[in-house]
Design a protein around this motif. Structure first.
Motif, PDB file in Angstrom:
ATOM      1  N   PHE A 130     -28.518  -9.253  -4.388  1.00 30.73           N
ATOM      2  CA  PHE A 130     -28.804  -8.399  -5.538  1.00 30.73           C
ATOM      3  C   PHE A 130     -29.578  -7.171  -5.084  1.00 30.73           C
ATOM      4  O   PHE A 130     -30.490  -7.271  -4.264  1.00 30.73           O
ATOM      5  N   TYR A 131     -29.219  -6.015  -5.649  1.00 31.39           N
ATOM      6  CA  TYR A 131     -29.945  -4.764  -5.447  1.00 31.39           C
ATOM      7  C   TYR A 131     -30.197  -4.163  -6.828  1.00 31.39           C
ATOM      8  O   TYR A 131     -29.381  -4.338  -7.742  1.00 31.39           O
ATOM      9  N   VAL A 132     -31.291  -3.425  -6.966  1.00 32.79           N
ATOM     10  CA  VAL A 132     -31.603  -2.754  -8.228  1.00 32.79           C
ATOM     11  C   VAL A 132     -32.062  -1.341  -7.907  1.00 32.79           C
ATOM     12  O   VAL A 132     -32.734  -1.108  -6.898  1.00 32.79           O
ATOM     13  N   TRP A 143     -31.331   2.301  -3.743  1.00 31.39           N
ATOM     14  CA  TRP A 143     -31.239   0.878  -4.067  1.00 31.39           C
ATOM     15  C   TRP A 143     -32.425   0.159  -3.444  1.00 31.39           C
ATOM     16  O   TRP A 143     -32.909   0.532  -2.375  1.00 31.39           O
ATOM     17  N   SER A 144     -32.872  -0.877  -4.100  1.00 32.42           N
ATOM     18  CA  SER A 144     -33.993  -1.683  -3.616  1.00 32.42           C
ATOM     19  C   SER A 144     -33.623  -2.417  -2.333  1.00 32.42           C
ATOM     20  O   SER A 144     -32.452  -2.467  -1.946  1.00 32.42           O
ATOM     21  N   ALA A 145     -34.628  -3.012  -1.720  1.00 28.24           N
ATOM     22  CA  ALA A 145     -34.367  -3.959  -0.631  1.00 28.24           C
ATOM     23  C   ALA A 145     -33.600  -5.128  -1.248  1.00 28.24           C
ATOM     24  O   ALA A 145     -33.745  -5.415  -2.438  1.00 28.24           O
ATOM     25  N   PRO A 146     -32.773  -5.824  -0.480  1.00 26.36           N
ATOM     26  CA  PRO A 146     -31.944  -6.888  -1.057  1.00 26.36           C
ATOM     27  C   PRO A 146     -32.733  -8.140  -1.424  1.00 26.36           C
ATOM     28  O   PRO A 146     -33.726  -8.472  -0.796  1.00 26.36           O
ATOM     29  N   LEU A 147     -32.252  -8.798  -2.470  1.00 29.51           N
ATOM     30  CA  LEU A 147     -32.674 -10.160  -2.783  1.00 29.51           C
ATOM     31  C   LEU A 147     -31.467 -11.013  -2.441  1.00 29.51           C
ATOM     32  O   LEU A 147     -30.415 -10.904  -3.078  1.00 29.51           O
TER      33      LEU A 147
END
Length: 162
Positions: A130-132, A143-147
């Motif tokens: 997931f990215y946000v 994009w954020s760091a990945p979850l």
């Protein structure tokens, strides 16, 4: 965005005049503010809440889709973000930019417990990323760091480093 910054600078100019600060201090202050005005990427919580895939008023399991789950992710809010965009199983490069059209994007976010959140409905079991990113008008953050979570059974799926 420009007009909002101009309005803030006019207000600050008036305040600086009232307290005896010169235009030089105001100029330095405006440079500092503009350098920090880039929309920041959200910071994702390091786990996803996994639930059974249910639907309807009674919350019944979806027939024929018992193998699917629902994953809830949350993140820290970004001060000036109006909305957020989520990308599930996308390819994001080292510069925080999406490559190609892999994965699925959504702007269907909400708030849970005071934190922004997203519910991935009908997601198959397995490893998902997931990215946000934050959105404020036409401006979008990186994009954020990945979850990265391995979704299997209901409960909490913890972030996994590669």
């Amino acid at each position: 965005k420009f007009w909002r910054k101009l309005k803030v600078l006019r207000i600050l100019s008036g305040l600086c005049s009232m307290v005896g600060l010169g235009n030089y201090q105001l100029f330095l202050f405006s440079l500092i503010c503009s350098a920090n005005s880039e929309l920041q990427a959200p910071v994702l919580d390091l786990s996803a809440r996994v639930k059974q895939h249910r639907a309807g008023a009674n919350g019944d399991l979806v027939k024929g889709e018992e193998h699917l789950t629902k994953a809830v992710i949350t993140w820290s809010s970004v001060g000036n973000a109006a909305t957020y965009e989520v990308c599930v199983d996308c390819t994001i490069n080292a510069n925080g930019q999406r490559e190609g059209t892999s994965g699925q994007t959504s702007t269907d976010t909400a708030t849970r417990g005071g934190s922004p959140s997203y519910v991935a409905k009908g997601i198959p079991k397995g490893l998902h990323v997931f990215y946000v990113r934050a959105v404020a008008g036409a401006e979008k953050s990186k994009w954020s760091a990945p979850l990265r979570v391995d979704i299997q059974e209901p409960g909490n799926a913890q972030h996994q480093e590669l």
